[in-house]
Scaffold this motif. Structure first.
Motif, mmCIF file in Angstrom:
data_model
loop_
_atom_site.group_PDB
_atom_site.id
_atom_site.type_symbol
_atom_site.label_atom_id
_atom_site.label_comp_id
_atom_site.label_asym_id
_atom_site.label_seq_id
_atom_site.Cartn_x
_atom_site.Cartn_y
_atom_site.Cartn_z
ATOM 1 N N ALA A 227 17.916 14.658 -30.301
ATOM 2 C CA ALA A 227 17.290 15.699 -29.486
ATOM 3 C C ALA A 227 15.923 16.081 -30.021
ATOM 4 C CB ALA A 227 18.201 16.923 -29.429
ATOM 5 N N GLY A 228 15.767 16.050 -31.353
ATOM 6 C CA GLY A 228 14.481 16.403 -31.945
ATOM 7 C C GLY A 228 13.359 15.487 -31.512
ATOM 8 N N ALA A 229 13.666 14.195 -31.359
ATOM 9 C CA ALA A 229 12.634 13.247 -30.930
ATOM 10 C C ALA A 229 12.152 13.548 -29.524
ATOM 11 C CB ALA A 229 13.182 11.820 -31.012
ATOM 12 N N LEU B 267 8.373 14.842 -27.713
ATOM 13 C CA LEU B 267 7.766 14.177 -26.557
ATOM 14 C C LEU B 267 7.586 15.127 -25.371
ATOM 15 C CD1 LEU B 267 9.748 10.817 -26.476
ATOM 16 C CD2 LEU B 267 7.359 11.096 -27.115
ATOM 17 N N PHE B 268 8.125 16.353 -25.482
ATOM 18 C CA PHE B 268 8.166 17.303 -24.371
ATOM 19 C C PHE B 268 8.848 16.670 -23.166
ATOM 20 C CE2 PHE B 268 4.651 18.760 -26.984
ATOM 21 C CZ PHE B 268 4.921 20.112 -27.103
ATOM 22 N N ALA B 269 9.907 15.915 -23.431
ATOM 23 C CA ALA B 269 10.639 15.241 -22.368
ATOM 24 C C ALA B 269 11.452 16.251 -21.566
ATOM 25 C CB ALA B 269 11.552 14.174 -22.956
ATOM 26 N N ARG C 160 22.223 13.556 -28.572
ATOM 27 C CA ARG C 160 21.519 12.287 -28.735
ATOM 28 C C ARG C 160 21.686 11.442 -27.472
ATOM 29 N NH1 ARG C 160 26.240 11.738 -31.521
ATOM 30 N NH2 ARG C 160 27.561 9.961 -30.936
ATOM 31 N N ILE C 161 20.821 10.454 -27.352
ATOM 32 C CA ILE C 161 20.899 9.471 -26.274
ATOM 33 C C ILE C 161 20.922 8.085 -26.896
ATOM 34 C CG2 ILE C 161 19.742 8.494 -24.252
ATOM 35 C CD1 ILE C 161 18.572 11.181 -23.689
ATOM 36 N N GLU C 162 21.846 7.259 -26.449
ATOM 37 C CA GLU C 162 21.976 5.902 -26.960
ATOM 38 C C GLU C 162 21.675 4.920 -25.835
ATOM 39 O OE1 GLU C 162 25.671 7.413 -29.784
ATOM 40 O OE2 GLU C 162 26.001 5.848 -28.273
#
Length: 243
Positions: free
Chosen positions: A27-29, A33-35, A105-107
């Motif tokens: 989530a931090g990544a 990115l302001f996703a 998280r996203i995988e």
């Protein structure tokens, strides 16, 4: 060194022990990115392309992994790249362009995933894991305001029910915008979105070897239509016709 734990094979494993081509993004990544939706995953995952399906509402993606994908939002077509949230698969593309709220998280799984995610997942899968209750009282909130009437509010609240045994969590999302296009004929903005979602969770841990999670999710989305654009160049007949 901290181990990266993934659930690409529907069980928790260290990333370096998984015999699958996986890109794990925390989530931090995405915050850096302001996703706003998982469509931004293609900025950090190789061999992945996620666009909005043309002539459709904005929450219907067209996804490809390693050049293979599905660009048909029809309900009779199985997506080559399905979206999986907490182990549950979105069987159709329509409505699967999810907003990233309270995500752990996203995988991104590259390559055929028929054994675990359905027989027609020939390109890969997007596996999204949301955050569990922590068992401690606390919360967080995020507000974002931008151009074109953009207003995003995300909030979550953790709370213990029976300390050490039962914990709860409620996450809420409100996201809306007027749209980035303007219709001169109707004098209105188009292509906007209006989404409200709430996700309550219960975590039951009777002992160290057993964990049970009950999740409910309600999503209401009223997305606008993505308009067509004229891609002809000056001098071409179609360009002269519509200008």
């Amino acid at each position: 060194m901290t181990d990266i734990v993934v659930t690409a094979r529907r069980r928790e494993e260290r990333l370096q022990d998984v015999p699958v081509a996986v890109t794990a993004i925390g989530a931090g990544a995405f915050e850096k990115l302001f996703a706003s939706t998982f469509a931004d995953v293609d900025k950090v995952a190789p061999n992945v392309k996620i666009d909005t399906l043309l002539s459709s509402v904005i929450n219907t993606p067209a996804m490809t992994i390693r050049g293979i994908g599905t660009v048909d939002g029809d309900s009779t077509v199985d997506p080559a790249v399905p979206v999986v949230v907490d182990g549950f698969t979105y069987a159709r593309l329509a409505g699967s362009m999810l907003d990233l709220f309270d995500v752990e998280r996203i995988e991104v799984l590259r390559g055929p995933q028929g054994a675990l995610f359905g027989m027609n997942t020939i390109a890969g899968a997007i596996n999204i894991v949301t955050q569990k209750p922590t068992g401690e009282f606390g919360g967080k909130a995020q507000v974002r305001i931008g151009n074109f009437g953009r207003q995003d509010v995300r909030a979550s609240l953790d709370f213990p029910i029976v300390p050490g045994l039962l914990a709860g969590k409620i996450s809420v999302l409100s996201s809306k915008s007027d749209g980035a296009w303007f219709n001169l004929a109707t004098n209105q903005s188009i292509g906007g979105d209006n989404t409200f979602a709430i996700r309550p969770k219960l975590l039951f841990t009777p002992d160290e070897a057993l964990e049970m999670v009950l999740t409910a999710e309600i999503i209401r989305t009223r997305a606008g239509i993505v308009p067509f654009s004229n891609f002809s160049t000056p001098g071409q007949s179609v360009y002269q016709l519509v200008t």
